[in-house]
Design a protein around this motif. Structure first.
Motif, PDB file in Angstrom:
ATOM      1  N   PHE A 144       1.346  -1.657  -0.064  1.00  0.00           N
ATOM      2  CA  PHE A 144       0.214  -0.225  -0.014  1.00  0.00           C
ATOM      3  C   PHE A 144       0.789   1.171   0.053  1.00  0.00           C
ATOM      4  CE2 PHE A 144      -2.831  -3.496   0.457  1.00  0.00           C
ATOM      5  CZ  PHE A 144      -3.026  -3.555   1.346  1.00  0.00           C
ATOM      6  N   PRO A 145       0.536   2.328  -0.806  1.00  0.00           N
ATOM      7  CA  PRO A 145       1.453   3.087  -1.451  1.00  0.00           C
ATOM      8  C   PRO A 145       1.355   4.411   0.445  1.00  0.00           C
ATOM      9  CG  PRO A 145       0.089   3.429  -2.922  1.00  0.00           C
ATOM     10  CD  PRO A 145      -0.142   1.966  -1.761  1.00  0.00           C
ATOM     11  N   THR A 146       2.975   4.520   0.722  1.00  0.00           N
ATOM     12  CA  THR A 146       2.933   5.863   1.865  1.00  0.00           C
ATOM     13  C   THR A 146       3.134   7.116   0.611  1.00  0.00           C
ATOM     14  OG1 THR A 146       5.585   5.652   1.163  1.00  0.00           O
ATOM     15  CG2 THR A 146       4.290   4.533   3.209  1.00  0.00           C
ATOM     16  N   GLN A 147       3.460   8.018   1.540  1.00  0.00           N
ATOM     17  CA  GLN A 147       3.342   8.991   0.297  1.00  0.00           C
ATOM     18  C   GLN A 147       4.322   9.756   0.069  1.00  0.00           C
ATOM     19  OE1 GLN A 147       0.477  11.121   0.670  1.00  0.00           O
ATOM     20  NE2 GLN A 147       1.191  12.325  -0.684  1.00  0.00           N
ATOM     21  N   VAL A 148       5.613   8.642   0.273  1.00  0.00           N
ATOM     22  CA  VAL A 148       7.423   8.404  -0.372  1.00  0.00           C
ATOM     23  C   VAL A 148       6.892   7.996  -1.984  1.00  0.00           C
ATOM     24  CG1 VAL A 148       9.213   8.194   0.382  1.00  0.00           C
ATOM     25  CG2 VAL A 148       7.850   8.871   1.752  1.00  0.00           C
ATOM     26  N   PRO A 149       7.144   8.654  -2.884  1.00  0.00           N
ATOM     27  CA  PRO A 149       7.044   7.210  -3.702  1.00  0.00           C
ATOM     28  C   PRO A 149       8.170   6.038  -3.965  1.00  0.00           C
ATOM     29  CG  PRO A 149       7.269   9.905  -4.835  1.00  0.00           C
ATOM     30  CD  PRO A 149       7.040   9.505  -3.316  1.00  0.00           C
TER      31      PRO A 149
ATOM     32  N   VAL B  35       4.076   0.259   1.920  1.00  0.00           N
ATOM     33  CA  VAL B  35       3.786  -0.752   3.537  1.00  0.00           C
ATOM     34  C   VAL B  35       3.384  -2.268   3.002  1.00  0.00           C
ATOM     35  CG1 VAL B  35       2.153  -1.377   5.111  1.00  0.00           C
ATOM     36  CG2 VAL B  35       2.603   0.775   5.194  1.00  0.00           C
TER      37      VAL B  35
END
Lengths: 149, 157
Positions: B57-62, B66
């Protein structure tokens, strides 16, 4: 190109988003988390401008994008506010972009964290004018005194 | 996420949009549209094989995700070819399939209103609402078409 957001504009935006969140039921945890992130970030920017940590031209879009120096400074001046915004951001991969099942408790927590941020922001004042020294951060010492024995 | 979870997320975001007034609650109305459009585009990208279905699942950092483990725990890892945070974030190494190009173009139009109208105090009026609605509907139409036509038994309409 975005104009400079003065503190009052951040506050207006935060309160506008909070007003919208009143329309959400607690089961709408994705909306509550995202709204808490949006409003919380506006409150955060409001606070760091009032504290004097950053200029209005230096807005933060997400807690993850804080420079190391700025994060350190905020952690000393408004640690609960920073921790709350970090926790909101940490919820997003699991519950908004991910498939971890949310519930009313998750929605409640998002609003609790937003309240922590807004409460801290509304009590912000320039840190260099504070009469009392700020309490030291709880962190390991960078240097260990040499023990001649 | 898996394709069906992306579609289920889109359904939730789309329903949430109805709770908000496009002008009085523009920020939340818009953000639900943006989130829903991104969910459907992610599903369509999995259908085309450009990205992978998984529990990253994407974090805010490309490129930082997670990653969920079988025991329910999670960890941060660098991963590629996973869900997008927004269109263009992260950039995909392969060309966007022709069938999805108009969805991406519409999503980019939608994205142009994010910073000025949600992060800043740019004008929010009926013209902005109409432009966002049109872009959102185009994303949904095109992504749903790809999902429906290529993934047996899953459709978003």
């Amino acid at each position: 190109m975005m104009g400079i957001m003065l503190p009052k504009l951040h506050r207006d935006k935060a309160e506008r988003i909070e007003h919208s969140l009143n329309k959400c039921s607690m089961t709408n945890y994705e909306a509550l988390i995202e709204g808490a992130m949006l409003a919380g970030t506006h409150w955060f920017n409001y606070a760091v401008h009032i504290y004097g940590i950053a200029e209005p031209s230096e807005d933060t879009m997400h807690a993850e994008y804080l420079t190391g120096a700025r994060r350190l400074k905020v952690s000393l001046i408004a640690p609960q506010m920073l921790a709350a915004l970090d926790e909101i951001e940490s919820m997003r991969p699991h519950f908004v972009r991910g498939d971890v099942a949310g519930c009313e408790k998750v929605g409640h927590r998002a609003l609790e964290l937003l309240n922590i941020i807004s409460t801290a922001a509304l009590s912000a004042r320039p840190y260099q004018l504070q009469e009392q020294p700020l309490p030291p951060a709880q962190e390991p010492s960078l240097y260990t005194a040499h023990d001649p024995s | 996420m898996k394709i069906e979870q992306h579609v289920a997320k889109w359904e939730r975001f789309d329903a949430l949009r109805a709770d908000f007034d496009p002008l009085d609650d523009f920020e939340m109305w818009y953000w639900m549209a943006l989130s829903g459009a991104t969910a459907l585009i992610n599903a369509a990208l999995h259908v085309t094989g450009l990205t992978e279905e998984n529990r990253c699942f994407p974090t805010q950092v490309p490129d930082v995700y997670v990653v969920m483990h079988d025991d329910g725990s999670s960890s941060h890892q660098i991963r590629f070819r996973c869900d997008l945070i927004h269109v263009g974030l992260p950039e995909l190494s392969d060309p966007i399939p022709r069938a999805l190009q108009s969805a991406f173009a519409a999503a980019h139009v939608l994205e142009t209103y994010r910073d000025p109208c949600v992060r800043a105090d740019g004008p929010i009026n009926e013209g902005v609402v109409a432009a966002c609605e049109a872009a959102y509907q185009e994303c949904v139409r095109v992504a749903a078409s790809v999902i429906h036509s290529s993934y047996d038994g899953h459709h978003a309409s």
